[in-house]
Design a protein around this motif. Sequence first.
Motif, PDB file in Angstrom:
ATOM      1  N   PRO A  79       0.805  -1.231   0.000  1.00 19.79           N
ATOM      2  CA  PRO A  79       0.000   0.000   0.000  1.00 19.79           C
ATOM      3  C   PRO A  79       0.838   1.281   0.000  1.00 19.79           C
ATOM      4  N   THR A  80       2.102   1.181   0.437  1.00 25.55           N
ATOM      5  CA  THR A  80       2.936   2.378   0.447  1.00 25.55           C
ATOM      6  C   THR A  80       3.341   2.811  -0.961  1.00 25.55           C
ATOM      7  N   THR A  81       3.146   1.926  -1.952  1.00 25.68           N
ATOM      8  CA  THR A  81       3.496   2.288  -3.324  1.00 25.68           C
ATOM      9  C   THR A  81       2.404   3.128  -3.996  1.00 25.68           C
ATOM     10  N   LEU A  82       1.252   3.273  -3.352  1.00 25.04           N
ATOM     11  CA  LEU A  82       0.141   4.004  -3.971  1.00 25.04           C
ATOM     12  C   LEU A  82       0.364   5.507  -3.933  1.00 25.04           C
ATOM     13  N   SER A  83       0.789   6.013  -2.763  1.00 22.61           N
ATOM     14  CA  SER A  83       0.873   7.455  -2.579  1.00 22.61           C
ATOM     15  C   SER A  83       1.768   7.769  -1.391  1.00 22.61           C
ATOM     16  N   LEU A 100       0.332  11.417 -18.120  1.00 23.61           N
ATOM     17  CA  LEU A 100       0.788  11.904 -16.822  1.00 23.61           C
ATOM     18  C   LEU A 100       1.232  10.713 -15.982  1.00 23.61           C
ATOM     19  N   HIS A 101       2.364  10.856 -15.283  1.00 20.12           N
ATOM     20  CA  HIS A 101       2.908   9.697 -14.569  1.00 20.12           C
ATOM     21  C   HIS A 101       3.701  10.146 -13.348  1.00 20.12           C
ATOM     22  N   GLY A 102       3.631   9.334 -12.288  1.00 21.98           N
ATOM     23  CA  GLY A 102       4.480   9.551 -11.128  1.00 21.98           C
ATOM     24  C   GLY A 102       5.889   9.064 -11.415  1.00 21.98           C
ATOM     25  N   ALA A 103       6.880   9.906 -11.168  1.00 25.60           N
ATOM     26  CA  ALA A 103       8.264   9.535 -11.476  1.00 25.60           C
ATOM     27  C   ALA A 103       8.767   8.416 -10.576  1.00 25.60           C
ATOM     28  N   ASP A 104       8.147   8.246  -9.398  1.00 25.47           N
ATOM     29  CA  ASP A 104       8.557   7.194  -8.468  1.00 25.47           C
ATOM     30  C   ASP A 104       7.498   6.092  -8.398  1.00 25.47           C
ATOM     31  N   ASP A 105       6.835   5.855  -9.505  1.00 24.78           N
ATOM     32  CA  ASP A 105       5.797   4.816  -9.591  1.00 24.78           C
ATOM     33  C   ASP A 105       6.468   3.442  -9.642  1.00 24.78           C
ATOM     34  N   LYS A 132       3.849  14.615 -18.901  1.00 28.53           N
ATOM     35  CA  LYS A 132       4.451  15.191 -17.700  1.00 28.53           C
ATOM     36  C   LYS A 132       4.673  14.115 -16.652  1.00 28.53           C
ATOM     37  N   ALA A 133       5.863  14.137 -16.043  1.00 34.51           N
ATOM     38  CA  ALA A 133       6.177  13.261 -14.919  1.00 34.51           C
ATOM     39  C   ALA A 133       6.300  14.115 -13.665  1.00 34.51           C
ATOM     40  N   TYR A 134       5.788  13.597 -12.548  1.00 38.74           N
ATOM     41  CA  TYR A 134       5.799  14.331 -11.287  1.00 38.74           C
ATOM     42  C   TYR A 134       6.879  13.765 -10.370  1.00 38.74           C
ATOM     43  N   PRO A 135       7.931  14.519 -10.092  1.00 36.30           N
ATOM     44  CA  PRO A 135       9.035  14.023  -9.254  1.00 36.30           C
ATOM     45  C   PRO A 135       8.529  13.559  -7.888  1.00 36.30           C
ATOM     46  N   GLY A 136       8.968  12.363  -7.481  1.00 37.51           N
ATOM     47  CA  GLY A 136       8.618  11.834  -6.170  1.00 37.51           C
ATOM     48  C   GLY A 136       7.243  11.203  -6.075  1.00 37.51           C
ATOM     49  N   ALA A 137       6.388  11.448  -7.056  1.00 36.28           N
ATOM     50  CA  ALA A 137       5.021  10.922  -6.983  1.00 36.28           C
ATOM     51  C   ALA A 137       5.004   9.424  -7.261  1.00 36.28           C
ATOM     52  N   ASN A 171      -4.337  10.676  -6.167  1.00 36.52           N
ATOM     53  CA  ASN A 171      -4.421  10.583  -4.708  1.00 36.52           C
ATOM     54  C   ASN A 171      -3.106  10.977  -4.039  1.00 36.52           C
ATOM     55  N   GLU A 172      -2.231  11.608  -4.777  1.00 36.59           N
ATOM     56  CA  GLU A 172      -0.915  11.950  -4.246  1.00 36.59           C
ATOM     57  C   GLU A 172      -0.955  13.252  -3.427  1.00 36.59           C
ATOM     58  N   THR A 173       0.154  13.532  -2.768  1.00 40.83           N
ATOM     59  CA  THR A 173       0.229  14.755  -1.966  1.00 40.83           C
ATOM     60  C   THR A 173       0.183  16.002  -2.850  1.00 40.83           C
TER      61      THR A 173
END
Length: 270
Positions: A158-162, A210-215, A238-243, A249-251
């Motif tokens: 579950p920590t990989t979600l957000s 759109l993608h989380g860079a830490d997915d 676009k990639a979101y650093p750390g997401a 549902n990210e910060t």
Amino acid sequence: MSTIPPEDIDTTGHAGLLIGSRWSPPADPTWVAVIAHGYGEHIGRYQWVADRLTSDGAVVYAHDHVGHGRSAGERVLIEDFEPVVDDLHLLVQRAHEENPGLPLVLIGHSMGGMIAARYTQRHADCLAATVLSGPVLGSWEPTALADLDEIPPTPIDPTTLSRDETVGSDYQVDELVWHGDFKRPTLHALRSALDAITEGGRLTVPTIWLHGADDQLVPIGPSRAGWEQIAPEGAPAKAYPGARHEIFNETNREEVLDDVLAFVHEQIAS
């Protein structure tokens, strides 16, 4: 921003009843959004997204895919994704019929992004734009599990979600989420769907990736490679650093939805 509870809607899909939701904006809608959710989850997890979209004037439609959430079918068993795309088309047609003349935008996350990409290839004439969030494209490592004699347990961390810890804790106790293992036919179907998308040619509908860079669930590299094979000329990405995986549902989810809505406004204005 107020929370608008959804109205239940249902559609008879290829394998039984599909239970969905329709969120209406406080005033007359100016556009339509259709959401395709990801593997193992359900559309009830998208209330916040629906709130942002309805606040922007959208009427929002979605349903639980076959074998997911409240819809019919053996849990997470999908033997072919083409009928799942057909199911989505029934929902899109309903949305058009109930909102004639309004532009319709398809938003797909994860496995739903894969389904949305295939839908966009097959039904470009139904869409004003497509939004792909952390989509499974190109190749996806879990499909290799189908080649093993016995598929090992594959629980989602579950920590990989957000980075928002409440997202993972809510996911763990959500009874409509599938918490079991992959099923072999579904893995084969995922691989076939990815191949069909890669071979299906470039999208002709304005589309954003759109993608989380830490997915870690749908790693950005293979998804980006798959995207580059189907992306329309000059399409934004676009990639979101750390997401992590669930960028809605990210910060930084406000930033993500701001980007989605900016893209949508640009497309429906033109």
